[in-house]
Design a protein around this motif. Structure first.
Motif, PDB file in Angstrom:
ATOM      1  N   ILE A   9      22.069 -31.436 -30.210  1.00 47.34           N
ATOM      2  CA  ILE A   9      22.831 -32.180 -31.201  1.00 47.34           C
ATOM      3  C   ILE A   9      24.196 -31.519 -31.337  1.00 47.34           C
ATOM      4  CG2 ILE A   9      22.945 -32.807 -33.649  1.00 47.34           C
ATOM      5  CD1 ILE A   9      19.846 -32.774 -33.581  1.00 47.34           C
ATOM      6  N   VAL A  10      25.228 -32.322 -31.305  1.00 43.34           N
ATOM      7  CA  VAL A  10      26.598 -31.815 -31.404  1.00 43.34           C
ATOM      8  C   VAL A  10      27.056 -31.914 -32.857  1.00 43.34           C
ATOM      9  CG1 VAL A  10      28.978 -32.148 -30.653  1.00 43.34           C
ATOM     10  CG2 VAL A  10      27.094 -32.498 -29.042  1.00 43.34           C
ATOM     11  N   ILE A  11      27.500 -30.796 -33.380  1.00 48.78           N
ATOM     12  CA  ILE A  11      28.018 -30.732 -34.743  1.00 48.78           C
ATOM     13  C   ILE A  11      29.516 -30.436 -34.649  1.00 48.78           C
ATOM     14  CG2 ILE A  11      27.871 -29.554 -36.977  1.00 48.78           C
ATOM     15  CD1 ILE A  11      25.248 -30.910 -36.228  1.00 48.78           C
ATOM     16  N   PRO A  12      30.343 -31.253 -35.277  1.00 50.10           N
ATOM     17  CA  PRO A  12      31.782 -30.995 -35.212  1.00 50.10           C
ATOM     18  C   PRO A  12      32.149 -29.671 -35.895  1.00 50.10           C
ATOM     19  CG  PRO A  12      31.303 -33.037 -36.432  1.00 50.10           C
ATOM     20  CD  PRO A  12      30.004 -32.422 -36.056  1.00 50.10           C
ATOM     21  N   PRO A  13      33.188 -29.026 -35.413  1.00 50.16           N
ATOM     22  CA  PRO A  13      33.639 -27.775 -36.032  1.00 50.16           C
ATOM     23  C   PRO A  13      33.985 -27.990 -37.506  1.00 50.16           C
ATOM     24  CG  PRO A  13      34.866 -28.210 -34.006  1.00 50.16           C
ATOM     25  CD  PRO A  13      34.036 -29.417 -34.294  1.00 50.16           C
ATOM     26  N   GLY A  14      33.770 -26.953 -38.282  1.00 51.26           N
ATOM     27  CA  GLY A  14      34.152 -27.007 -39.679  1.00 51.26           C
ATOM     28  C   GLY A  14      33.216 -27.819 -40.554  1.00 51.26           C
ATOM     29  N   ARG A  15      32.004 -28.062 -40.080  1.00 46.74           N
ATOM     30  CA  ARG A  15      31.045 -28.854 -40.858  1.00 46.74           C
ATOM     31  C   ARG A  15      29.753 -28.076 -41.100  1.00 46.74           C
ATOM     32  NH1 ARG A  15      31.226 -34.343 -41.355  1.00 46.74           N
ATOM     33  NH2 ARG A  15      29.693 -33.779 -42.945  1.00 46.74           N
ATOM     34  N   PRO A  16      29.836 -26.947 -41.812  1.00 50.02           N
ATOM     35  CA  PRO A  16      28.627 -26.167 -42.073  1.00 50.02           C
ATOM     36  C   PRO A  16      27.580 -26.956 -42.848  1.00 50.02           C
ATOM     37  CG  PRO A  16      30.431 -25.402 -43.447  1.00 50.02           C
ATOM     38  CD  PRO A  16      31.012 -26.400 -42.474  1.00 50.02           C
ATOM     39  N   ASP A  17      28.025 -27.903 -43.666  1.00 51.90           N
ATOM     40  CA  ASP A  17      27.087 -28.740 -44.413  1.00 51.90           C
ATOM     41  C   ASP A  17      26.243 -29.595 -43.471  1.00 51.90           C
ATOM     42  OD1 ASP A  17      29.577 -30.017 -43.759  1.00 51.90           O
ATOM     43  OD2 ASP A  17      29.027 -31.695 -45.052  1.00 51.90           O
ATOM     44  N   LEU A  18      26.884 -30.149 -42.448  1.00 55.56           N
ATOM     45  CA  LEU A  18      26.182 -30.967 -41.468  1.00 55.56           C
ATOM     46  C   LEU A  18      25.262 -30.110 -40.607  1.00 55.56           C
ATOM     47  CD1 LEU A  18      25.723 -33.758 -40.318  1.00 55.56           C
ATOM     48  CD2 LEU A  18      27.773 -33.463 -38.920  1.00 55.56           C
ATOM     49  N   LEU A  19      25.709 -28.921 -40.267  1.00 52.43           N
ATOM     50  CA  LEU A  19      24.869 -27.998 -39.499  1.00 52.43           C
ATOM     51  C   LEU A  19      23.613 -27.650 -40.282  1.00 52.43           C
ATOM     52  CD1 LEU A  19      24.314 -26.132 -37.107  1.00 52.43           C
ATOM     53  CD2 LEU A  19      25.742 -24.413 -38.235  1.00 52.43           C
ATOM     54  N   ALA A  20      23.783 -27.313 -41.552  1.00 53.49           N
ATOM     55  CA  ALA A  20      22.636 -26.957 -42.389  1.00 53.49           C
ATOM     56  C   ALA A  20      21.688 -28.147 -42.540  1.00 53.49           C
ATOM     57  CB  ALA A  20      23.117 -26.473 -43.754  1.00 53.49           C
ATOM     58  N   THR A  22      21.265 -30.607 -40.465  1.00 52.30           N
ATOM     59  CA  THR A  22      20.609 -30.848 -39.180  1.00 52.30           C
ATOM     60  C   THR A  22      19.487 -29.846 -38.955  1.00 52.30           C
ATOM     61  OG1 THR A  22      22.657 -31.765 -38.270  1.00 52.30           O
ATOM     62  CG2 THR A  22      20.992 -31.041 -36.693  1.00 52.30           C
ATOM     63  N   ILE A  23      19.733 -28.596 -39.284  1.00 51.31           N
ATOM     64  CA  ILE A  23      18.691 -27.571 -39.151  1.00 51.31           C
ATOM     65  C   ILE A  23      17.500 -27.912 -40.047  1.00 51.31           C
ATOM     66  CG2 ILE A  23      18.118 -25.157 -39.617  1.00 51.31           C
ATOM     67  CD1 ILE A  23      21.026 -24.507 -38.698  1.00 51.31           C
ATOM     68  N   ARG A  24      17.791 -28.289 -41.277  1.00 55.46           N
ATOM     69  CA  ARG A  24      16.699 -28.659 -42.192  1.00 55.46           C
ATOM     70  C   ARG A  24      15.932 -29.863 -41.667  1.00 55.46           C
ATOM     71  NH1 ARG A  24      20.538 -27.201 -46.087  1.00 55.46           N
ATOM     72  NH2 ARG A  24      21.233 -29.348 -46.316  1.00 55.46           N
ATOM     73  N   ASP A  25      16.649 -30.846 -41.135  1.00 56.71           N
ATOM     74  CA  ASP A  25      16.027 -32.059 -40.615  1.00 56.71           C
ATOM     75  C   ASP A  25      15.116 -31.770 -39.424  1.00 56.71           C
ATOM     76  OD1 ASP A  25      15.670 -34.934 -40.440  1.00 56.71           O
ATOM     77  OD2 ASP A  25      16.969 -34.852 -38.675  1.00 56.71           O
ATOM     78  N   LEU A  26      15.550 -30.873 -38.570  1.00 57.10           N
ATOM     79  CA  LEU A  26      14.785 -30.585 -37.344  1.00 57.10           C
ATOM     80  C   LEU A  26      13.703 -29.521 -37.531  1.00 57.10           C
ATOM     81  CD1 LEU A  26      17.657 -30.664 -34.715  1.00 57.10           C
ATOM     82  CD2 LEU A  26      15.829 -32.339 -35.009  1.00 57.10           C
ATOM     83  N   ARG A  27      13.726 -28.845 -38.645  1.00 54.33           N
ATOM     84  CA  ARG A  27      12.792 -27.743 -38.889  1.00 54.33           C
ATOM     85  C   ARG A  27      11.339 -28.151 -38.651  1.00 54.33           C
ATOM     86  NH1 ARG A  27      13.701 -25.644 -44.534  1.00 54.33           N
ATOM     87  NH2 ARG A  27      13.287 -27.833 -44.911  1.00 54.33           N
ATOM     88  N   ASP A  28      10.963 -29.312 -39.092  1.00 53.96           N
ATOM     89  CA  ASP A  28       9.578 -29.756 -38.971  1.00 53.96           C
ATOM     90  C   ASP A  28       9.380 -30.780 -37.857  1.00 53.96           C
ATOM     91  OD1 ASP A  28       8.796 -28.138 -41.140  1.00 53.96           O
ATOM     92  OD2 ASP A  28       9.469 -29.676 -42.554  1.00 53.96           O
ATOM     93  N   ARG A  29      10.354 -30.931 -37.002  1.00 52.29           N
ATOM     94  CA  ARG A  29      10.262 -31.914 -35.918  1.00 52.29           C
ATOM     95  C   ARG A  29      10.247 -31.192 -34.572  1.00 52.29           C
ATOM     96  NH1 ARG A  29      14.904 -35.884 -37.551  1.00 52.29           N
ATOM     97  NH2 ARG A  29      14.255 -36.948 -35.674  1.00 52.29           N
ATOM     98  N   ARG A  30       9.277 -30.321 -34.413  1.00 51.76           N
ATOM     99  CA  ARG A  30       9.173 -29.497 -33.208  1.00 51.76           C
ATOM    100  C   ARG A  30       9.081 -30.348 -31.944  1.00 51.76           C
ATOM    101  NH1 ARG A  30      10.498 -24.506 -31.457  1.00 51.76           N
ATOM    102  NH2 ARG A  30       9.478 -24.288 -29.472  1.00 51.76           N
TER     103      ARG A  30
END
Length: 65
Positions: A9-20, A22-30
């Motif tokens: 998944i590509v996260i645009p620079p300067g978007r820590p909110d989107l990164l966080a 995405t990590i939360r979203d994928l945490r349980d989607r192994r």
């Protein structure tokens, strides 16, 4: 490459909110993470394997002669 292969998944620079998020979203989607990893490995074997790369460089150099 990541988007076209579907290996991450590509996260645009300067978007820590989107990164966080995405990590939360994928945490349980192994399963989705495993699928992305498999597509990435397949791409590397098909497109970036040492023998493939050497063959492409050889073709390029022969074309320049």
């Amino acid at each position: 490459v990541v988007e076209s292969v579907g290996c991450g998944i590509v996260i645009p620079p300067g978007r820590p909110d989107l990164l966080a998020a995405t990590i939360r979203d994928l945490r349980d989607r192994r399963d989705q993470l495993d699928e992305m990893g498999a597509r990435g490995r397949e791409y590397v074997v098909r497109e970036a394997d040492r023998d493939v790369a050497i063959g492409r460089y050889r073709e390029l150099l022969l074309g320049l002669l």
